[in-house]
Design a protein around this motif. Structure first.
Motif, PDB file in Angstrom:
ATOM      1  N   THR A 149       0.823  -1.208   0.000  1.00  0.00           N
ATOM      2  CA  THR A 149       0.000   0.000   0.000  1.00  0.00           C
ATOM      3  C   THR A 149       0.864   1.267   0.000  1.00  0.00           C
ATOM      4  O   THR A 149       0.359   2.364   0.157  1.00  0.00           O
ATOM      5  CB  THR A 149      -0.934   0.017   1.228  1.00  0.00           C
ATOM      6  N   ARG A 150       2.168   1.074  -0.145  1.00  0.00           N
ATOM      7  CA  ARG A 150       3.131   2.194  -0.211  1.00  0.00           C
ATOM      8  C   ARG A 150       4.140   1.862  -1.313  1.00  0.00           C
ATOM      9  O   ARG A 150       4.462   0.683  -1.500  1.00  0.00           O
ATOM     10  CB  ARG A 150       3.943   2.315   1.088  1.00  0.00           C
ATOM     11  N   ASN A 170       0.179   6.873   0.072  1.00  0.00           N
ATOM     12  CA  ASN A 170      -0.445   5.701   0.691  1.00  0.00           C
ATOM     13  C   ASN A 170      -1.768   5.392   0.008  1.00  0.00           C
ATOM     14  O   ASN A 170      -2.559   6.298  -0.227  1.00  0.00           O
ATOM     15  CB  ASN A 170      -0.716   5.966   2.166  1.00  0.00           C
ATOM     16  N   GLY A 174      -6.493   0.712   1.072  1.00  0.00           N
ATOM     17  CA  GLY A 174      -5.565  -0.197   1.734  1.00  0.00           C
ATOM     18  C   GLY A 174      -5.906  -1.674   1.603  1.00  0.00           C
ATOM     19  O   GLY A 174      -5.131  -2.514   2.041  1.00  0.00           O
ATOM     20  N   SER A 281      -0.124  -2.584   5.562  1.00  0.00           N
ATOM     21  CA  SER A 281       1.169  -1.993   5.937  1.00  0.00           C
ATOM     22  C   SER A 281       1.570  -2.432   7.353  1.00  0.00           C
ATOM     23  O   SER A 281       2.732  -2.716   7.616  1.00  0.00           O
ATOM     24  CB  SER A 281       1.165  -0.476   5.787  1.00  0.00           C
TER      25      SER A 281
END
Ligand code: TXA
Ligand code: MG
Length: 321
Positions: A149-150, A170, A174, A281
């Protein structure tokens, strides 16, 4: 491997030209990061499978920049699909439709259907538009591992390829898109995701969970998907924690401190959207610690909680397999 700013026009153009010449790039979406290639270029798509070490029987999602593009990809677009596109696109909903022959078999793993979605992340849309063709993309993680997610998650997960990672911040949701198909006028839910089932229900169509009976089994829906490397155990109470060399993933902050070495909470006060945006994350971070097991607190199965629990259960299954 180069990380470029996804909001820079020159970077989008550079990435689009890599795609146009048959390359693979990682790009941000509002759900998770994707590993993309020109959806109509079978060789480029084959590269995605190699980089991810993904089995060829696991079909990819095709991403479009405009709703109309669906009609160039799908043979038939039922009314229920149009309703869902109007309500949820651009956004985190993938619709499985009968495919046209122009979609290479490698994209759909030989199925007669194709999963399509129009992402809402502006950089994803800009990239698809700059290419001028749909982008086939799975999540940008090695097969079976936690979705990124990054941009830096992606950078850590691969070595040389993809050559370009577009950093668009970000991922807002998610967790991956919700996946649906349409059978006999009913919406069949294949994967819980960023559009909660309660929202799907709000369009007034019949929504059913996929069962072995109501639709043929899709390849790729393997039980150990999303699994961290370390064993994961879902728990209801802190007293189930027996290993102190462990990580703990809590749903919301509580007064009692778990006896685990590393502790992360998805949300301070139990907000589902915040929890989902932290979900992968936090799991990635806890998995990286020097521990033997990850304990995950059971998440209430409402809204996005359902999608998170589905992923936790798959991760936990790998542990006992
Ligand atoms: O949010 C998302 O959906 C992200 C971003 C990048 O768009 N993508 C994603 O792709 O999660 P992936 O490859 O990790 O998961 C796609 C899943 C496949 O594993 C498969 O289960 C299902 O989508 N799928 C794709 N095409 C299908 C089809 N024709 N029939 C049944 N299932 C399909
Ligand atoms: Mg995936």
């Amino acid at each position: 491997m180069e990380i470029l700013n996804a909001f820079d026009v020159a970077a989008i153009e550079q990435a689009a030209s890599v795609l146009a010449s048959g390359g693979v790039v990682a790009f941000p979406t509002e759900t998770v990061y994707g590993l993309g290639a020109d959806a109509f270029n079978a060789r480029a798509v084959a590269r995605i499978f190699e980089i991810k070490r993904r089995p060829r029987f696991d079909p990819l999602i095709v991403h479009v920049a405009k709703k109309e593009w669906v009609f160039d990809i799908a043979e038939h677009v039922p009314l229920q699909a149009i309703r869902m596109m109007d309500r949820f696109w651009p956004g985190p909903l993938t619709i499985i439709l009968k495919k046209q022959p122009c979609v290479p078999d490698i994209v759909t793993a030989g199925l007669s259907t194709v999963g399509v979605r129009m992402p809402s992340h502006p950089a994803a849309l800009a990239l698809i538009e700059a290419l001028g063709r749909p982008i086939a993309a799975p999540s940008a993680n090695p097969f079976g591992y936690i979705s990124p997610t990054r941009a830096r998650h992606v950078a850590k997960m691969f070595r040389d390829e993809p050559g370009i990672i577009l950093d668009g911040g970000n991922s807002r949701f998610g967790i991956e898109s919700t996946i649906v198909s349409i059978h006999d006028g009913m919406i069949i839910l294949h994967r819980h995701g960023a559009v909660p089932v309660e929202e799907l229900n709000s369009i007034g169509e019949t929504v059913r969970e996929k069962t072995a009976g109501n639709v043929c089994e899709a390849p790729g829906e393997l039980p150990y998907h999303y699994a961290p490397m370390k064993p994961l155990k879902i728990i209801d109470h802190l007293d189930e924690i027996t290993v102190s060399a462990s990580s703990y993933l809590g749903f919301k902050e509580a007064e009692k401190q778990p006896p685990s070495r590393y502790v992360k909470y998805l949300s301070r006060d139990g907000d589902m959207r915040e929890a989902a945006s932290n979900f992968f994350s936090h799991l990635i971070e806890l998995d990286r610690q020097d521990i033997d097991v990850i304990y995950a607190e059971r998440i209430p199965e409402r809204g996005l909680g359902k999608a998170m629990m589905e992923r936790l259960m798959k991760a936990a299954k790998k542990c006992t397999a």
